[in-house]
Design a protein around this motif. Structure first.
Motif, PDB file in Angstrom:
ATOM      1  N   LYS A  51      23.205  30.575  48.920  1.00 33.45           N
ATOM      2  CA  LYS A  51      23.771  29.964  50.124  1.00 33.45           C
ATOM      3  C   LYS A  51      25.293  30.011  50.109  1.00 33.45           C
ATOM      4  O   LYS A  51      25.928  30.401  51.105  1.00 33.45           O
ATOM      5  CB  LYS A  51      23.299  28.515  50.253  1.00 33.45           C
ATOM      6  N   MET A  52      25.899  29.627  48.984  1.00 30.36           N
ATOM      7  CA  MET A  52      27.355  29.581  48.923  1.00 30.36           C
ATOM      8  C   MET A  52      27.963  30.978  49.051  1.00 30.36           C
ATOM      9  O   MET A  52      28.967  31.174  49.751  1.00 30.36           O
ATOM     10  CB  MET A  52      27.799  28.930  47.612  1.00 30.36           C
ATOM     11  N   ILE A  53      27.369  31.946  48.375  1.00 25.39           N
ATOM     12  CA  ILE A  53      27.913  33.303  48.437  1.00 25.39           C
ATOM     13  C   ILE A  53      27.697  33.901  49.825  1.00 25.39           C
ATOM     14  O   ILE A  53      28.599  34.528  50.391  1.00 25.39           O
ATOM     15  CB  ILE A  53      27.289  34.180  47.340  1.00 25.39           C
ATOM     16  N   ARG A  54      26.512  33.680  50.414  1.00 23.32           N
ATOM     17  CA  ARG A  54      26.264  34.189  51.761  1.00 23.32           C
ATOM     18  C   ARG A  54      27.221  33.548  52.766  1.00 23.32           C
ATOM     19  O   ARG A  54      27.796  34.232  53.633  1.00 23.32           O
ATOM     20  CB  ARG A  54      24.807  33.929  52.158  1.00 23.32           C
ATOM     21  N   ALA A 108      31.147  31.955  44.542  1.00 23.74           N
ATOM     22  CA  ALA A 108      31.541  32.323  45.903  1.00 23.74           C
ATOM     23  C   ALA A 108      32.993  32.786  45.941  1.00 23.74           C
ATOM     24  O   ALA A 108      33.338  33.740  46.652  1.00 23.74           O
ATOM     25  CB  ALA A 108      31.322  31.150  46.846  1.00 23.74           C
ATOM     26  N   GLU A 109      33.861  32.128  45.182  1.00 31.12           N
ATOM     27  CA  GLU A 109      35.265  32.553  45.113  1.00 31.12           C
ATOM     28  C   GLU A 109      35.379  33.955  44.518  1.00 31.12           C
ATOM     29  O   GLU A 109      36.162  34.793  44.985  1.00 31.12           O
ATOM     30  CB  GLU A 109      36.069  31.550  44.286  1.00 31.12           C
ATOM     31  N   SER A 110      34.589  34.218  43.497  1.00 32.26           N
ATOM     32  CA  SER A 110      34.580  35.537  42.889  1.00 32.26           C
ATOM     33  C   SER A 110      34.066  36.587  43.871  1.00 32.26           C
ATOM     34  O   SER A 110      34.577  37.715  43.933  1.00 32.26           O
ATOM     35  CB  SER A 110      33.718  35.525  41.618  1.00 32.26           C
ATOM     36  N   ALA A 150      31.352  27.148  32.279  1.00 28.15           N
ATOM     37  CA  ALA A 150      31.005  26.485  33.535  1.00 28.15           C
ATOM     38  C   ALA A 150      30.812  27.476  34.683  1.00 28.15           C
ATOM     39  O   ALA A 150      29.982  27.248  35.577  1.00 28.15           O
ATOM     40  CB  ALA A 150      32.096  25.474  33.895  1.00 28.15           C
ATOM     41  N   PHE A 151      31.557  28.586  34.652  1.00 25.39           N
ATOM     42  CA  PHE A 151      31.493  29.551  35.751  1.00 25.39           C
ATOM     43  C   PHE A 151      30.069  30.009  36.026  1.00 25.39           C
ATOM     44  O   PHE A 151      29.670  30.162  37.189  1.00 25.39           O
ATOM     45  CB  PHE A 151      32.369  30.768  35.419  1.00 25.39           C
ATOM     46  N   TRP A 152      29.277  30.241  34.987  1.00 24.78           N
ATOM     47  CA  TRP A 152      27.965  30.856  35.160  1.00 24.78           C
ATOM     48  C   TRP A 152      26.973  29.960  35.899  1.00 24.78           C
ATOM     49  O   TRP A 152      25.931  30.445  36.376  1.00 24.78           O
ATOM     50  CB  TRP A 152      27.393  31.257  33.802  1.00 24.78           C
ATOM     51  N   TYR A 186      32.186  38.323  38.039  1.00 24.24           N
ATOM     52  CA  TYR A 186      32.832  37.872  36.809  1.00 24.24           C
ATOM     53  C   TYR A 186      33.847  36.782  37.134  1.00 24.24           C
ATOM     54  O   TYR A 186      34.353  36.701  38.262  1.00 24.24           O
ATOM     55  CB  TYR A 186      33.534  39.045  36.119  1.00 24.24           C
ATOM     56  N   PRO A 187      34.149  35.913  36.166  1.00 24.54           N
ATOM     57  CA  PRO A 187      35.111  34.839  36.420  1.00 24.54           C
ATOM     58  C   PRO A 187      36.493  35.371  36.763  1.00 24.54           C
ATOM     59  O   PRO A 187      36.950  36.366  36.195  1.00 24.54           O
ATOM     60  CB  PRO A 187      35.118  34.043  35.109  1.00 24.54           C
ATOM     61  N   GLN A 188      37.138  34.695  37.698  1.00 25.25           N
ATOM     62  CA  GLN A 188      38.499  35.025  38.095  1.00 25.25           C
ATOM     63  C   GLN A 188      39.478  34.104  37.359  1.00 25.25           C
ATOM     64  O   GLN A 188      39.088  33.179  36.635  1.00 25.25           O
ATOM     65  CB  GLN A 188      38.656  34.854  39.611  1.00 25.25           C
TER      66      GLN A 188
END
Length: 408
Positions: free
Chosen positions: A193-196, A150-152, A141-143, A132-134
């Protein structure tokens, strides 16, 4: 002891509305004065119509019955009107009422529900969260932003979560399966990729799709994200084509997870026969606690695991946790942490370092704030979740708006 009175409360969670536009809560009282709570998951009719269905199921099949007779009441509802097949609306109504029966039985005996359905197998349940958005993340835009995702994910890991779910591949539509646009495949790869890269091996990636692809499209997308080793590929095709799951399972090296739109052991067994290895029952729809215990047992015979789904309120969550405590093949359970979820059950279930300690209080182990539930009535005309009518586009990313956010 007999089931006597029923009250149905439609509660609308305040913004941001994670968990759906409304929750259908049922309060059942016996002739001995014991109250049980349950929750009926999303249905294909609006809340007013669903209220009538719930009352009909209760009056027709359950009122005056001993709450111990779960199997008898299930067979009445399952077979009603010469059906004897899964019916999402009727079984959804029964599921919430059945959960309330277990809450009553546990309170009557002074024992938690899991003690009545096989006892405690697990002291705590691994939890996962949707991304979920922080604070500072703009919507919508978050979705469609892998950097914010990745920040979330990093924030979730900091809270102790070891698994995070996301679904960047576009919105669900009424049009059945479609072929994903290249933009959506590229965005899905970027998210993985970004989350990993951000969480490394500290968390599993759970990739959702909301059943929106053709078989061929699901294979294309699954093959593209496979290098990032997601723990599961959730509902890659619509739920009305279960035999096609086997083709995806044969060609995509990611475990197939399904179940939030399935009901009763009949549909879950079909999914297992066709390649699903992770089942995601929503207990407010799947038939309730006892029926889902059977589903988990069938999954054992396929060496498959169970990960109860949650896009609803905390009463269904409580039922999920009681079931999870009693089965050997639990994988994890979905959670939604909002102040309203917590307040509605007076913080009687919590998450500690990414795990849910199993409650030991009688029944579902929760204390429901009935006044709070009634203080937030639903005043809109949308369904719990709604599908897009327009087809997807192919000139850019197809943004998914994140479930059913509250109108502001």
């Amino acid at each position: 002891m007999k089931l006597q009175d029923l009250d149905v409360i439609i509660t609308a969670p305040p913004a941001p509305g994670w968990g759906g536009r409304y929750w259908i809560l049922v309060k059942v009282t016996t002739n001995t004065g014991i109250t049980g709570w349950g929750e009926c998951y999303a249905s294909s009719v609006g809340p007013d119509a669903m209220r009538a269905v719930i009352h009909d199921v209760f009056d027709r099949h359950m009122a005056g019955e001993n709450p111990e007779n779960i199997e008898l009441m299930f067979r009445r509802a399952y077979s009603a009107g010469f059906t004897q097949r899964p019916d999402l609306t009727v079984i959804g109504a029964f599921s919430g009422l059945e959960i309330a029966c277990w809450d009553i039985l546990g309170k009557d005996r002074g024992r938690p529900v899991h003690a009545l359905i096989g006892g405690r197998m697990n002291d705590r349940i691994r939890a996962y969260t949707y991304l979920y958005p922080q604070s500072g993340h703009a919507l919508p835009a978050f979705w469609s932003d892998p950097d914010m995702a990745a920040e979330s994910a990093v924030q979730a890991v900091a809270q102790g979560y070891t698994a995070v779910k996301f679904d960047p591949a576009g919105p669900y539509t009424i049009r059945g399966g479609h072929m994903p646009a290249m933009h959506d495949i590229s965005l899905s790869v970027a998210f993985c990729k970004m989350i990993r890269d951000a969480v490394g091996d500290q968390a599993d990636l759970l990739f959702g799709t909301h059943g929106q692809f053709t078989t061929a499209g699901a294979i294309r997308l699954g093959s593209a994200i496979a290098p990032y080793s997601p723990l599961w590929y959730e509902e890659p095709i619509p739920p009305d084509t279960p035999t096609e799951l086997s083709k995806i399972a044969a060609q995509v090296p990611i475990p197939i997870a399904v179940g939030e739109r399935l009901s009763t052991k009949i549909e879950f067994a079909d999914a297992l026969r066709n390649g699903a290895s992770i089942l995601q029952p929503a207990l407010g729809r799947s038939g309730g606690i006892w029926e889902t215990k059977k589903i988990a047992a069938i999954a054992e015979t396929y060496n498959a695991q169970v990960a109860p789904h949650l896009y609803a309120g905390p009463i269904e969550w409580a039922a999920n946790v009681q079931l999870a405590a009693s089965i050997p093949n639990i994988l994890m359970a979905e959670t939604i942490e909002t102040p309203f979820h917590n307040a509605l059950i007076k913080n009687s279930i919590r998450i500690e370092n990414g795990f849910i300690p199993v409650p030991t209080a009688p029944g579902l182990g929760i204390d429901v704030d009935e006044d709070l539930a009634r203080a937030h009535p639903y005043a809109d005309d949308g369904l719990h979740l709604q599908m897009q009518e327009d087809p997807i586009g192919f000139h850019g990313v197809n943004t998914f708006a994140g479930g059913a956010p509250v109108k502001t």
